[in-house]
Design an enzyme around this catalytic site. Structure first.
Site, short mmCIF file in Angstrom:
data_model
loop_
_atom_site.label_atom_id
_atom_site.label_comp_id
_atom_site.label_asym_id
_atom_site.label_seq_id
_atom_site.Cartn_x
_atom_site.Cartn_y
_atom_site.Cartn_z
CG PHE A 11 99.15 43.83 42.01
CD1 PHE A 11 99.75 43.47 43.21
CD2 PHE A 11 99.96 44.22 40.94
CE1 PHE A 11 101.13 43.53 43.35
CE2 PHE A 11 101.33 44.27 41.08
CZ PHE A 11 101.92 43.93 42.28
CG ASP A 31 87.83 46.72 41.67
OD1 ASP A 31 87.39 45.98 40.76
OD2 ASP A 31 89.04 46.87 41.90
CB THR A 35 90.88 41.92 36.61
OG1 THR A 35 91.00 43.34 36.75
CG2 THR A 35 90.56 41.56 35.18
CE LYS A 105 84.79 71.26 34.62
NZ LYS A 105 83.36 70.96 34.46
CE1 TYR A 145 96.06 48.57 30.75
CE2 TYR A 145 98.27 48.31 29.85
CZ TYR A 145 97.44 48.59 30.91
OH TYR A 145 97.98 48.87 32.15
CE LYS A 149 95.70 52.08 31.96
NZ LYS A 149 95.16 52.63 33.21
CE1 TYR A 159 87.62 65.99 30.85
CE2 TYR A 159 86.93 66.87 32.96
CZ TYR A 159 86.62 66.25 31.77
OH TYR A 159 85.32 65.91 31.49
NE ARG A 186 99.94 41.23 35.25
CZ ARG A 186 99.58 42.39 35.80
NH1 ARG A 186 100.06 43.51 35.33
NH2 ARG A 186 98.77 42.42 36.81
N1 UDP Z 1 106.06 35.52 29.00
C1 UDP Z 1 106.66 34.28 28.92
N2 UDP Z 1 106.05 33.21 29.49
C2 UDP Z 1 104.87 33.31 30.18
C3 UDP Z 1 104.25 34.58 30.27
C4 UDP Z 1 104.87 35.66 29.68
O1 UDP Z 1 107.74 34.15 28.33
O2 UDP Z 1 104.39 32.27 30.67
C5 UDP Z 1 106.73 36.68 28.42
C6 UDP Z 1 105.87 37.52 27.49
O3 UDP Z 1 105.93 37.01 26.16
C7 UDP Z 1 106.52 38.89 27.60
C8 UDP Z 1 107.06 38.90 29.03
O4 UDP Z 1 107.08 37.56 29.47
O5 UDP Z 1 107.60 39.00 26.72
C9 UDP Z 1 106.21 39.73 29.99
O6 UDP Z 1 104.88 39.35 29.84
P1 UDP Z 1 103.72 39.83 30.81
O7 UDP Z 1 102.48 39.13 30.35
O8 UDP Z 1 104.12 39.63 32.23
O9 UDP Z 1 103.53 41.39 30.63
P2 UDP Z 1 103.91 42.49 29.53
O10 UDP Z 1 105.18 43.08 30.03
O11 UDP Z 1 104.09 41.84 28.18
O12 UDP Z 1 102.77 43.42 29.56
#
Ligand code: UDP
Length: 313
Positions: A11, A31, A35, A105, A145, A149, A159, A186
């Site tokens: 994305f 890539d 994903t 580098k 994750y 990070k 580095y 998401r």
């Molecule tokens: N969330 C939700 N319903 C959904 C998907 C996500 O309520 O169908 C909530 C999730 O619990 C979180 C927020 O939306 O509190 C953002 O979630 P996302 O997976 O987008 O990314 P995050 O910010 O958690 O990495």
């Protein structure tokens, strides 16, 4: 410039590729397509300054010829994705960061790491300035994750300090826009998909958890300015307009003119374990040193995103 972008079929990586190509640079996209999707860069095939290499950056990276910049954007980034691919997520953030830094580098290239607001974990202060050290559970489902990070940031600064590599670190807050995957899990694609198909919008828990959503063009502008700045320490790039997830669901219903209802669900799985209760970037630093702040309102950005998803459902 001749630029390597890892995660170029993702994305954010694909939008970055567009931006640098539009400015006349040469882009090598890399890539492994775990994903990412070729659909995101299909329009670039045939472009004389774009080439693509399918490769896992946690294996040795070979790039022929000079490089002026390496932008490391490869990683699963949706909680669902890193739950499904925990070991690749750890590897790309650790070994992948090491390999891309080693490449920068060797080539004498500037390096930019895509980091994340997840380094702050479930934050105990809100908004989060770059000076906040975070509140992360290393062994929870998000740890793969978050810790990768955090390790990547430590490696990048090592580095810089030890090898003198010219590095930048952007901490990216929740970003949305065209080319997100419809089913990446998401909240933005979930709610838009549900609203467009007349299904209930699934607000997790009580919907009082907050997020702050930035449109992808604002992020790309912030990354571009950071790359051309001389700031080595991390910079937050995000939109400080914080809202609850319930408010966000209401906005999506309104902007899609949907008849969908909003329901509260309690997923009894890892998706909500350690889910941050609040998140808002403190962008004082980006304002001061980059002269950057977001330009796109939620309604304008969502309109673009909804139009994109309408063609996909
Ligand atoms: N969330 C939700 N319903 C959904 C998907 C996500 O309520 O169908 C909530 C999730 O619990 C979180 C927020 O939306 O509190 C953002 O979630 P996302 O997976 O987008 O990314 P995050 O910010 O958690 O990495």
């Amino acid at each position: 410039m001749r630029i390597l972008i890892t995660g170029a079929a993702g994305f954010v990586g694909s939008h970055l590729s567009d931006r640098f190509l539009a400015e006349g640079h040469e882009v090598i996209g890399m890539d492994n397509l775990i994903t990412g999707s070729m659909n995101n860069i299909a329009h670039l095939f045939g472009h004389k300054r774009f080439s693509f290499v399918k490769h896992n950056v946690y294996h040795y990276i070979y790039v022929d010829g000079p490089l002026d910049a390496v932008l490391h954007f490869a990683s699963p980034a949706s909680p669902n994705d890193y739950l499904e691919h925990p070991i690749p997520t750890l590897k790309v953030g650790s070994i992948g960061t090491m390999n891309t830094l080693g490449l920068a580098k060797a080539k004498g290239a500037r390096y930019l790491l895509a980091s994340t607001s997840e380094v702050y974990g479930d934050p105990q202060i809100n908004p989060q300035p770059e000076t906040y050290w975070g509140h992360v559970n290393p062994i929870g489902p998000r740890g793969v994750y978050d810790e990768a990070k955090r390790f990547a940031e430590a490696m990048t600064l090592a580095y810089h300090r030890y090898h003198g590599v010219d590095t930048r670190i952007v901490r990216i807050f929740n970003t949305y826009g065209p080319r997100m995957r419809l089913h990446d899990g998401r909240v933005v694609p979930n709610f838009i998909y549900q609203a467009l198909t007349g299904q209930p919008l699934t607000v997790y828990m009580d919907g009082k958890q907050t997020r702050s959503f930035q449109y992808v063009s604002d992020l790309v502008e912030g990354i571009h300015r950071l790359l051309h700045s001389d700031e080595v320490l991390p910079v937050n790039i995000g939109n400080p307009a914080e809202m609850t997830i319930l408010e966000f669901a209401e906005a999506v219903v309104e902007l899609t003119n949907s008849q969908s209802e909003i329901v509260f669900v309690q997923p009894d799985d890892e998706r909500i374990t350690d889910d941050p209760k609040v998140r808002q970037p403190d962008i004082t630093k980006a304002r001061q040193i980059l002269g950057w702040e977001p330009q796109v309102t939620l309604s304008d950005g969502l309109a673009q995103t909804i139009a994109y998803f309408r063609d996909k459902v």
